[in-house]
Design a protein around this motif. Structure first.
Motif, PDB file in Angstrom:
ATOM      1  N   GLY A 120       0.625  -0.872  -0.226  1.00  0.00           N
ATOM      2  CA  GLY A 120       0.099   0.151   0.227  1.00  0.00           C
ATOM      3  C   GLY A 120       1.153   1.638   0.040  1.00  0.00           C
ATOM      4  N   GLU A 121       2.146   1.224  -0.132  1.00  0.00           N
ATOM      5  CA  GLU A 121       3.102   1.799   0.306  1.00  0.00           C
ATOM      6  C   GLU A 121       3.341   2.303  -1.221  1.00  0.00           C
ATOM      7  OE1 GLU A 121       3.391   4.169   2.940  1.00  0.00           O
ATOM      8  OE2 GLU A 121       1.870   2.688   4.235  1.00  0.00           O
ATOM      9  N   GLU A 122       4.020   3.670  -1.300  1.00  0.00           N
ATOM     10  CA  GLU A 122       4.240   4.863  -2.848  1.00  0.00           C
ATOM     11  C   GLU A 122       6.127   4.043  -2.250  1.00  0.00           C
ATOM     12  OE1 GLU A 122       5.000   8.442  -4.799  1.00  0.00           O
ATOM     13  OE2 GLU A 122       3.811   8.599  -3.072  1.00  0.00           O
ATOM     14  N   TYR A 124      -3.088  -1.834   3.988  1.00  0.00           N
ATOM     15  CA  TYR A 124      -3.339  -0.966   2.227  1.00  0.00           C
ATOM     16  C   TYR A 124      -4.757  -0.635   1.951  1.00  0.00           C
ATOM     17  CZ  TYR A 124      -3.839  -1.093  -2.940  1.00  0.00           C
ATOM     18  OH  TYR A 124      -4.207  -1.029  -3.890  1.00  0.00           O
ATOM     19  N   LYS A 180       0.839   2.617  -5.674  1.00  0.00           N
ATOM     20  CA  LYS A 180       0.909   1.979  -4.061  1.00  0.00           C
ATOM     21  C   LYS A 180       1.003   0.905  -4.409  1.00  0.00           C
ATOM     22  CE  LYS A 180      -4.011   2.138  -1.527  1.00  0.00           C
ATOM     23  NZ  LYS A 180      -5.214   1.702  -1.590  1.00  0.00           N
TER      24      LYS A 180
END
Length: 211
Positions: free
Chosen positions: A84-86, A188, A145
């Motif tokens: 879920g992170e960039e 997420y 993402k």
């Protein structure tokens, strides 16, 4: 029946015995489960060797990747990624011979711990056309993402020259299992709950429609 495959889940379910080949030679011969474990363990060991030290790459090396690493949006290098992170996946390279930037194609594939293909990112599918390639630079993939669930994912890349989507590749630099990305569970959905392990996350919603 001889079953030849890179799909480790299929080998586990269909086979009782397993043989691992390396450059055409038998390097391991045992039951299927042991052969699969040997194959996966050695693929992982290969992937954690620095790219600059790898001798099993292919291509004419007009352009060569020297390092692969992952950074956050703040520019911090990380060894573990969260669902879920960039992130930005960077490939530092050097160019030794001229390449037509309009023909440059970059394909990156990600496989899970069973050596199964999870997803592919490719410039020809994205419609990306480059205008300039410096002698020293960085190829950067932006992941807005991360949709991977928990697990270790190996990265294979191919840099090539070709005229169009369906024309043959002239391989410039290719390296299988070039890099390992350990992914751990994350929130997420921003729901306060960590996502389940293994696999790929599909952005979606679930509704009940009455009537």
């Amino acid at each position: 029946v001889l079953f030849v495959s890179h799909n480790m889940a299929a080998v586990r379910s269909l086979c009782t015995k397993g043989i691992v080949l390396e450059h055409g030679k038998v390097v391991f011969n045992s039951d299927a489960e042991s052969a699969v474990n040997y194959y996966l363990e050695n693929a992982y060991k290969t992937a954690i060797v620095p790219v600059i030290e790898r001798e099993d790459r292919k291509g004419n090396r007009k352009l060569q990747v020297n390092d692969i690493y992952v950074e956050t949006k703040e520019g911090i290098r990380v060894g573990e990624l969260h669902s879920g992170e960039e992130y930005f996946i960077s490939f530092d390279y050097t160019k030794s011979k001229e390449i037509d930037p309009r023909k440059l194609t970059i394909v990156v594939q990600f496989k899970n711990e069973n050596d199964e293909l999870v997803t592919t990112i490719a410039t020809d599918e994205l419609g990306t056309v480059f205008s300039e390639i410096a002698e020293l630079g960085k190829i950067q993939i932006h992941i807005p993402k991360l949709q991977f669930r928990e697990g270790n994912y190996s990265l294979t890349y191919m840099i090539s020259e070709k005229l169009a989507f369906n024309t043959p590749h002239e391989v410039v630099d290719y390296l299988a299992d070039a890099f390992v990305m350990p992914v751990i569970r994350g929130d997420y959905w921003k729901s306060g709950i960590l996502n389940r392990p293994k696999g790929f996350i599909q952005d979606a919603s679930i509704l009940i429609v009455n009537g």
